[in-house]
Design an enzyme around this catalytic site. Sequence first.
Site, PDB file in Angstrom:
ATOM      1  N   ASP A   7       0.875  -1.168   0.000  1.00 25.34           N
ATOM      2  CA  ASP A   7       0.000   0.000   0.000  1.00 25.34           C
ATOM      3  C   ASP A   7       0.910   1.215   0.000  1.00 25.34           C
ATOM      4  O   ASP A   7       2.135   1.109   0.225  1.00 25.34           O
ATOM      5  CB  ASP A   7      -0.900  -0.026   1.241  1.00 25.34           C
ATOM      6  CG  ASP A   7      -1.973   1.053   1.230  1.00 25.34           C
ATOM      7  OD1 ASP A   7      -2.203   1.660   0.165  1.00 25.34           O
ATOM      8  OD2 ASP A   7      -2.588   1.292   2.288  1.00 25.34           O
ATOM      9  N   SER A   8       0.311   2.372  -0.223  1.00 19.99           N
ATOM     10  CA  SER A   8       1.099   3.597  -0.113  1.00 19.99           C
ATOM     11  C   SER A   8       1.579   3.768   1.325  1.00 19.99           C
ATOM     12  O   SER A   8       2.698   4.211   1.571  1.00 19.99           O
ATOM     13  CB  SER A   8       0.254   4.802  -0.539  1.00 19.99           C
ATOM     14  OG  SER A   8      -0.947   4.853   0.209  1.00 19.99           O
ATOM     15  N   GLY A  40      -3.099   9.664  -4.176  1.00 18.67           N
ATOM     16  CA  GLY A  40      -4.290  10.098  -4.892  1.00 18.67           C
ATOM     17  C   GLY A  40      -4.066  11.186  -5.931  1.00 18.67           C
ATOM     18  O   GLY A  40      -4.562  11.091  -7.058  1.00 18.67           O
ATOM     19  N   CYS A  70      -4.520  -1.503  -1.716  1.00 20.44           N
ATOM     20  CA  CYS A  70      -4.638  -0.068  -2.007  1.00 20.44           C
ATOM     21  C   CYS A  70      -5.559   0.084  -3.210  1.00 20.44           C
ATOM     22  O   CYS A  70      -5.274  -0.467  -4.275  1.00 20.44           O
ATOM     23  CB  CYS A  70      -3.267   0.528  -2.304  1.00 20.44           C
ATOM     24  SG  CYS A  70      -3.287   2.251  -2.832  1.00 20.44           S
ATOM     25  N   ASN A  71      -6.650   0.801  -3.022  1.00 26.29           N
ATOM     26  CA  ASN A  71      -7.584   0.981  -4.134  1.00 26.29           C
ATOM     27  C   ASN A  71      -6.970   1.786  -5.263  1.00 26.29           C
ATOM     28  O   ASN A  71      -7.153   1.471  -6.445  1.00 26.29           O
ATOM     29  CB  ASN A  71      -8.857   1.660  -3.636  1.00 26.29           C
ATOM     30  CG  ASN A  71      -9.641   0.786  -2.685  1.00 26.29           C
ATOM     31  OD1 ASN A  71      -9.368   0.781  -1.486  1.00 26.29           O
ATOM     32  ND2 ASN A  71     -10.608   0.047  -3.195  1.00 26.29           N
ATOM     33  N   THR A  72      -6.218   2.845  -4.934  1.00 24.36           N
ATOM     34  CA  THR A  72      -5.614   3.685  -5.966  1.00 24.36           C
ATOM     35  C   THR A  72      -4.608   2.891  -6.786  1.00 24.36           C
ATOM     36  O   THR A  72      -4.575   2.989  -8.021  1.00 24.36           O
ATOM     37  CB  THR A  72      -4.937   4.913  -5.333  1.00 24.36           C
ATOM     38  OG1 THR A  72      -5.926   5.690  -4.639  1.00 24.36           O
ATOM     39  CG2 THR A  72      -4.286   5.788  -6.387  1.00 24.36           C
ATOM     40  N   CYS A 177     -11.457   3.098   0.150  1.00 27.81           N
ATOM     41  CA  CYS A 177     -10.010   3.286   0.360  1.00 27.81           C
ATOM     42  C   CYS A 177      -9.658   2.500   1.606  1.00 27.81           C
ATOM     43  O   CYS A 177     -10.361   2.584   2.621  1.00 27.81           O
ATOM     44  CB  CYS A 177      -9.667   4.759   0.536  1.00 27.81           C
ATOM     45  SG  CYS A 177      -7.951   5.072   1.051  1.00 27.81           S
ATOM     46  N   THR A 178      -8.582   1.736   1.551  1.00 22.44           N
ATOM     47  CA  THR A 178      -8.248   0.868   2.678  1.00 22.44           C
ATOM     48  C   THR A 178      -7.940   1.651   3.951  1.00 22.44           C
ATOM     49  O   THR A 178      -8.167   1.156   5.057  1.00 22.44           O
ATOM     50  CB  THR A 178      -7.057  -0.043   2.328  1.00 22.44           C
ATOM     51  OG1 THR A 178      -5.962   0.750   1.855  1.00 22.44           O
ATOM     52  CG2 THR A 178      -7.454  -1.037   1.232  1.00 22.44           C
ATOM     53  N   HIS A 179      -7.436   2.881   3.814  1.00 15.82           N
ATOM     54  CA  HIS A 179      -7.192   3.697   5.003  1.00 15.82           C
ATOM     55  C   HIS A 179      -8.479   3.958   5.789  1.00 15.82           C
ATOM     56  O   HIS A 179      -8.454   4.061   7.023  1.00 15.82           O
ATOM     57  CB  HIS A 179      -6.563   5.038   4.615  1.00 15.82           C
ATOM     58  CG  HIS A 179      -5.087   4.991   4.370  1.00 15.82           C
ATOM     59  ND1 HIS A 179      -4.549   4.464   3.216  1.00 15.82           N
ATOM     60  CD2 HIS A 179      -4.037   5.409   5.120  1.00 15.82           C
ATOM     61  CE1 HIS A 179      -3.226   4.572   3.266  1.00 15.82           C
ATOM     62  NE2 HIS A 179      -2.895   5.133   4.418  1.00 15.82           N
TER      63      HIS A 179
END
Length: 256
Positions: A7-8, A40, A70-72, A177-179
Site C-alpha cells: 500500500d502507499s 491520490g 490499495c484501491n488507488t 479506500c483501505t485507510h
Amino acid sequence: MKIALMDSGIGLLAAAATLRKLRPDADLVLSSDPASMPWGPRTPEEVTELALGCCRAAAALEPDALVIACNTATVHALAALRAELEPGLPVIGTVPAIKPAAALGGRVAIWATPATTGSDYQRGLIRDFGGTADITEVACPGLADAVEHGDDDAITAAIADAAARTPAGTDVLVLGCTHYELVEDRIRAAVSPTASPALTLLGSADAVAAQALRRVGDPTRTGTGTLTVLHAGVPAVLPPAAALYPQGSVLATLIG
C-alpha cells in the site's frame, strides 16, 4: 506460508490484521512507501512506478501471494503488476465492495479518494455491478493522508466534510479506500444522524484476505507468524500512527 501486502502507507493494516486472525502462523510482509504519500493526486504513471517499487521489494522475499491493499494502486497499476509478477506470484487487487452493496439495495454511497472517485475503473464497477441501486460517489480529500499521520483533527474534519456530502437516508456506505477502514467507527458515527437506521458499512479487508488465502498454492504450508515491514524497500518498523488503530494493535501484539 508467507503473504505480502503493499500500500502507499498503513491502509494495508486492515487486510493484514484480518489475515493475522485467519492464519496466525502466516508470515506477513508489509511493503509501503509512506514518504511518497498521498498517491491520490499523482498521475497513473507515478502511481504505477511507486507500486512496482513496493511490490518488487516484497517479491524479493518470495511470498506465496501478494495483496495490493490499495484501491488507488489497484485502479492504476494492477495490470502492470500482474504482467510483471504473475504467474509466478499471485497478485490480488482490492476492489470496492460495490457488488455486495448493490445486492443489499437502496441508497449506496461510495467514499473514495479523489483519484478513484469518478475514475473509469470505479464507474465501470458501478455500471457492471451496481444493478438498480441508487449509487452516489463521494470524494474524501485529505482523509487517507490524515489517517496515515494519525492527525486526529484532520481526520475529524475530513470525515465531517464527506459526511455532509453523503445523501440522507444512505443504506450502505462502501469504504473505497483501505485507510478508511481504520476509522470505520468514526465514519459510522458521523454519517449515522442522517443515514438509514440500518446503515451498513462495507470494506474490502475480509474479502481480500480470503481471496489471498485461496490463491496460495499450498494452503497447508505453515509459517512462524513473523512480521516484516519495508518502507521503500528498506527494512523498517510499524510507524507510531499504526498503534492508534485496532488493526495495528492486532499486528503488534501477535508478532511471532
